[in-house]
Design an enzyme around this catalytic site. Structure first.
Site, short mmCIF file in Angstrom:
data_model
loop_
_atom_site.label_atom_id
_atom_site.label_comp_id
_atom_site.label_asym_id
_atom_site.label_seq_id
_atom_site.Cartn_x
_atom_site.Cartn_y
_atom_site.Cartn_z
N THR A 184 0.96 -1.37 0.20
CA THR A 184 0.05 -0.05 0.01
C THR A 184 0.78 1.18 -0.03
O THR A 184 0.71 2.17 -0.78
CB THR A 184 -0.89 -0.05 1.31
OG1 THR A 184 -1.62 -1.16 1.20
CG2 THR A 184 -1.96 1.19 1.18
N THR A 185 1.88 1.22 0.85
CA THR A 185 2.73 2.56 1.06
C THR A 185 3.55 2.58 -0.45
O THR A 185 4.09 3.81 -0.56
CB THR A 185 3.83 2.35 2.01
OG1 THR A 185 3.15 1.94 3.35
CG2 THR A 185 4.57 3.43 2.41
N TYR A 241 -13.07 -3.87 -3.58
CA TYR A 241 -14.16 -3.62 -4.39
C TYR A 241 -15.24 -4.65 -4.59
O TYR A 241 -16.32 -4.34 -4.41
CB TYR A 241 -13.80 -2.95 -5.74
CG TYR A 241 -14.73 -2.06 -6.41
CD1 TYR A 241 -15.14 -1.01 -6.19
CD2 TYR A 241 -15.51 -2.85 -7.43
CE1 TYR A 241 -16.21 -0.20 -6.85
CE2 TYR A 241 -16.48 -2.24 -7.96
CZ TYR A 241 -16.90 -0.92 -7.81
OH TYR A 241 -17.88 -0.24 -8.42
N TYR A 300 -2.97 -10.71 3.79
CA TYR A 300 -2.84 -9.17 4.14
C TYR A 300 -4.22 -8.83 4.43
O TYR A 300 -5.09 -8.62 3.30
CB TYR A 300 -2.49 -8.21 2.94
CG TYR A 300 -2.04 -6.83 3.41
CD1 TYR A 300 -2.51 -6.21 4.49
CD2 TYR A 300 -1.86 -6.04 2.22
CE1 TYR A 300 -2.20 -4.98 4.81
CE2 TYR A 300 -1.76 -4.76 2.44
CZ TYR A 300 -1.93 -4.09 3.81
OH TYR A 300 -2.01 -2.78 3.96
N ARG A 342 -9.36 -0.44 4.25
CA ARG A 342 -9.09 -0.17 2.87
C ARG A 342 -9.87 -0.90 1.78
O ARG A 342 -10.42 -0.46 0.93
CB ARG A 342 -7.74 -0.19 2.29
CG ARG A 342 -6.86 0.91 3.02
CD ARG A 342 -5.30 0.77 2.66
NE ARG A 342 -4.56 1.87 3.44
CZ ARG A 342 -4.22 3.00 2.58
NH1 ARG A 342 -5.00 3.40 1.71
NH2 ARG A 342 -3.46 3.81 3.35
N LYS A 381 -0.29 -10.46 7.49
CA LYS A 381 -0.17 -9.44 7.93
C LYS A 381 -1.61 -8.67 8.35
O LYS A 381 -2.54 -8.64 7.48
CB LYS A 381 0.29 -8.34 6.82
CG LYS A 381 0.48 -6.83 7.18
CD LYS A 381 0.85 -6.05 5.94
CE LYS A 381 0.76 -4.71 6.39
NZ LYS A 381 1.15 -3.55 5.14
N ILE A 387 4.99 -5.14 9.21
CA ILE A 387 5.13 -4.48 7.95
C ILE A 387 4.88 -2.94 8.33
O ILE A 387 3.68 -2.67 8.38
CB ILE A 387 4.39 -5.34 6.84
CG1 ILE A 387 5.05 -6.58 6.46
CG2 ILE A 387 4.56 -4.47 5.53
CD1 ILE A 387 4.38 -7.35 5.59
#
Length: 293
Positions: A43-44, A106, A132, A137, A162, A204
């Site tokens: 994501t980052t 989504y 993850y 999100r 994660k 993470i």
């Protein structure tokens, strides 16, 4: 394979394009300062705005530059199962050591859909898989019973999670259901210390992009059970943890990196915009408090 301080690497851009030279320097700096693993295209890393060629190039660059010094856990998830499989195959070709697979976003699949999605991918790769879960999100939540069942079906393949759900009780539920060898990694820097007490093995991290040495020292202490030292370091890092999300991520992290390194630009991609003046002030205060600038 998974423990300690693992930065979800920011992806440097220059004039709108992936800055490969800066990324290679960034990988070296992270390893030299004690990071115990690297996550490209998380994501980052702004994976949501990388095209597929860029996505695969970033992973390949990270794997090549790290050269086996630390594990590379490549972000390879997608809301489309076939695209995720493509990313996994490219990551394996590039030399990644494992893949990080986010819950499909989504589409909002149910738990049966999540079981089918991750099972399909596990059956078609030789790489270890870290799930993850970040429902803030993705909206989709990989429930503990699904995590436990996936590990039961694929104990040598689906080996880690994660968890960025913010629910620390899940660490205990996962541990009791999947066993202590199932590797649990925090996805929230401010919760990492508590996670260690409950059974997590690392984080993470967003903050480790900016303060890799301090984060590595914190995780080393926590892994050793030296919670007094870990608590002290956690409290030193806490203003920086908070500053990393004062504006939408990774704008604060990239601004911070541009303050530390003249070779790292603060550029982000729309719909993320650069740090606000208030965000910059918060980041500057945190950096100055740690003596990083």
């Amino acid at each position: 394979m998974f423990s300690g301080s693992i930065p979800a690497l920011a992806t440097p851009f220059r004039d709108g394009a992936f800055d490969e030279d800066a990324y290679r320097r960034f990988v070296d700096w992270q390893i030299e300062n004690g990071s115990t693993g690297l996550v490209p295209c998380g994501t980052t890393g702004e994976s949501a705005t990388l095209d597929n060629d860029e996505h695969h190039k970033v992973i390949a660059t990270c794997a090549e530059q790290s050269a086996g010094r630390v594990p590379v856990i490549a972000g390879a998830g997608s809301n489309d199962t076939q695209t995720a499989l493509w990313h996994i195959k490219e990551a394996q070709i590039a030399g990644a050591d494992a893949v990080l697979l986010v819950a499909p976003y989504y589409n909002r699949p149910g738990q049966a859909g999540l079981l089918a999605h991750f099972s399909y991918l596990a059956e078609r790769t030789d790489l270890p898989i870290m799930l993850y879960n970040v429902p803030g999100r993705t909206v989709t939540d990989i429930l503990p019973e699904t995590v436990i069942e996936l590990h039961r079906r694929f104990p040598e393949k689906i080996v880690s999670i994660k968890d960025a759900s913010g629910d620390l009780s899940r660490v205990v539920t996962h541990r009791m259901g999947a066993g202590p060898d199932f590797c649990q990694i925090s996805g929230d820097d401010p919760l990492a210390l508590a996670g260690y007490v409950l059974g997590q093995k690392g984080c993470i991290s967003v903050t480790a992009n900016v303060a890799p040495k301090l984060c590595a020292d914190f995780h080393t202490a926590a892994l050793a059970g030296d919670y007094e030292t870990a608590r002290e370091l956690n409290e030193r890092l806490y203003p920086l943890h908070r500053a990393m999300f004062v504006d939408p991520s990774p704008a604060p992290a990239k601004y911070a990196l541009s303050r530390i390194h003249d070779w790292f630009e603060p550029d982000v991609r729309l719909p993320i915009v650069e740090c606000s003046d208030a965000g910059k002030a918060a980041v500057d205060a945190a950096l100055e408090g740690l003596g990083l600038v």
